[in-house]
Write an enzyme that holds these catalytic residues in place. Structure first.
Site, PDB file in Angstrom:
ATOM      1  N   LYS A 132       0.833  -1.192   0.000  1.00 51.76           N
ATOM      2  CA  LYS A 132       0.000   0.000   0.000  1.00 51.76           C
ATOM      3  C   LYS A 132       0.875   1.252   0.000  1.00 51.76           C
ATOM      4  O   LYS A 132       1.953   1.257   0.596  1.00 51.76           O
ATOM      5  CB  LYS A 132      -0.867   0.049   1.265  1.00 51.76           C
ATOM      6  CG  LYS A 132      -1.949  -0.992   1.388  1.00 51.76           C
ATOM      7  CD  LYS A 132      -2.683  -0.822   2.719  1.00 51.76           C
ATOM      8  CE  LYS A 132      -3.741  -1.879   2.939  1.00 51.76           C
ATOM      9  NZ  LYS A 132      -4.920  -1.655   2.083  1.00 51.76           N
TER      10      LYS A 132
ATOM     11  N   ARG B 201     -10.407 -11.495   2.561  1.00 54.17           N
ATOM     12  CA  ARG B 201     -11.347 -12.531   2.112  1.00 54.17           C
ATOM     13  C   ARG B 201     -10.706 -13.911   2.137  1.00 54.17           C
ATOM     14  O   ARG B 201     -11.402 -14.917   2.240  1.00 54.17           O
ATOM     15  CB  ARG B 201     -11.866 -12.188   0.719  1.00 54.17           C
ATOM     16  CG  ARG B 201     -10.865 -12.246  -0.402  1.00 54.17           C
ATOM     17  CD  ARG B 201     -11.285 -11.426  -1.599  1.00 54.17           C
ATOM     18  NE  ARG B 201     -11.265  -9.998  -1.291  1.00 54.17           N
ATOM     19  CZ  ARG B 201     -11.658  -9.053  -2.136  1.00 54.17           C
ATOM     20  NH1 ARG B 201     -12.120  -9.378  -3.332  1.00 54.17           N
ATOM     21  NH2 ARG B 201     -11.592  -7.781  -1.793  1.00 54.17           N
TER      22      ARG B 201
END
Length: 461
Positions: free
Chosen positions: A240, A314
């Protein structure tokens, strides 16, 4: 005890809650001194205002709290709490002005206004005490406040003090308080127990990945809560940028929310069997990091192509959901700070949820409104299923194109819940960007009160 109602006593002051349109009528029933004091103060009943009424000795004998107009109140979860900073220290009893159906939320907001994150410096507001009004379930409101405080504390704690080990310790402390059973699978044992995605995501961290499994209750319907416990998310090899990494201590907000909800359920001794599953990991960068275009095999046997290591939440949820589904509980709820797409769609204040069950959806929506814990239903949109099917593997963890990101993430998770009759997924933000009445800036519970209120409608409690 923190986040508790005060006992009524000789020093308790009445608090009259007044809307602007009601002020003149109320003042007309008071003595001359009180009317003159109100006029001299220019108190108007506006939201966020308060006025202390002096007695003959000059000390406050009562107080007024402005309740504003209906339009002003609609902008806040806890309108009464806006007046608290203007009240003198002491203990108050609400002496009218709030509809009975609004008292539970307003008194909860009062208790929550006392929250401050004080682990590193004293930060608790000096909030006046409140006597529980007649008709309010004090025990329930106090349990809600303490559960919310736990959630906020966990999210607000930075990753150097809230890694996978500390998250496990928090769960163990909660289990010990309420006599729950807890088992934790750590490191290489995750592979032995067939939880490969949790291991793959967390193996690069200095603290080993783990699955926390807590159980409480012996009779009643079965409820399993699954919370994303990514204690810090660098993005992995798909690193990120700094601007996106700044709030990643809150990426375990799903875990914090299910632990807060679990505390409420146990404190209220609800007649159900509760299971809490938290995959606790840190998504870090090291030679052990999983890579883009790796293909991983999940607990369920479905293969997953990794097209972005920053879509790790997820993955860890997938193994935990598959484990939960094997027992076929009456209801599974997953909570996660999962996608930026959910924030683009609904912003930070409104939590989206997904379910195929119409009665569950209706119960959650209604309960969210009633409990000042608003939700918005999003669709498991079948035509988008092809977007999570890459061709080379069963599933794609990060479909290209940038569209419908929250929906495709929810569809991904749904593939791991097949046997359980009822499932709901919450894609929460878990953070209050700026302070509001009853909601300090920082970590936030989103969904637990709505879920709690829906349980007796969808489970045979």
């Amino acid at each position: 005890m923190p986040f508790a109602f005060a006992d009524a006593g000789a020093e308790t002051r009445p608090l009259h809650v007044l809307q602007p349109d009601d002020l003149a009528s109320w003042a007309g029933q008071q003595d001359d001194a009180t009317r003159n004091w109100i006029e001299a103060s220019s108190f108007s009943g506006a939201l966020g205002t308060a006025l202390m009424i002096p007695g003959p000795d000059g000390r406050p004998k009562a107080a007024l709290a402005g309740y504003g107009t209906a339009a002003q109140r609609a902008r806040h979860r806890f309108p009464l709490a806006a007046a608290l900073p203007q009240l003198a220290p002491g203990t108050y009893e609400i002496a009218g002005g709030i509809a009975p159906e609004n008292l539970p939320n307003e008194t909860l907001g009062w208790l929550l206004a006392a929250y401050g994150f004080s682990r590193y410096r004293e930060n608790a507001p000096n909030t006046p005490g409140l006597v529980a009004p007649d008709g309010v379930e004090a025990t329930r409101i106090e349990a809600l406040a303490r559960g919310e405080a736990l959630t906020r504390d966990l999210i607000n704690t930075p990753a150097n003090d809230m890694g996978p080990e500390a998250l496990e310790a928090a769960a163990r402390n909660l289990a010990g308080t309420f006599g729950a059973d807890i088992a934790v699978t750590i490191g290489e044992a995750l592979i032995t127990r067939n939880l490969p995605l949790i291991h793959a995501v967390g193996r690069a961290s200095a603290q080993e990945p783990r699955l926390i499994d807590m159980r409480w209750g012996e009779t009643g319907p079965t409820l399993t809560l699954v919370g994303k416990g990514v204690c810090f998310d660098t993005g992995g090899l798909n690193l990120k940028p700094g601007s996106s990494m700044g709030l990643m201590k809150k990426d375990m907000g799903g875990a914090a929310n299910v632990l807060g909800l679990a505390q409420i359920i146990m404190a209220l001794n609800l007649p159900l069997r509760l299971r809490v599953l938290i995959p606790a990991v840190e998504n870090s960068v090291s030679p052990e990091s999983f890579r883009p275009q790796d293909i991983l095999i999940s607990r369920k046997g479905l293969t997953v192509e990794i097209n972005n290591t920053d879509a790790e939440g997820r993955l860890v949820l997938a193994d935990a959901l598959a484990l939960a589904d094997e027992e076929m509980p009456d209801l599974i709820v997953s909570m996660a700070t999962l996608t930026g797409a959910a924030r683009v769609a609904l912003g930070p204040d409104l939590a989206p949820f997904y379910t195929d069950d119409e009665s569950l959806a209706a119960a959650l929506q209604a309960s969210g409104t009633e409990a000042a814990d608003p939700l918005w239903r999003m669709p498991f949109w079948e035509p988008y299923e092809s977007m999570i099917e890459p061709g080379i593997a069963d599933l794609d963890n990060a479909p290209s194109g940038g569209m419908a990101g929250s929906i495709t993430a929810a569809l991904f998770l749904r593939r791991f819940v097949e046997a359980t009759p009822r499932y709901a997924h919450f894609d929460i933000y878990g953070w209050q960007p700026s302070a509001a009445p009853g909601r300090s800036k920082g970590g936030l519970g989103q969904g637990p009160r709505a879920i709690l209120g829906a349980l007796d409608k969808v489970l045979p409690l």
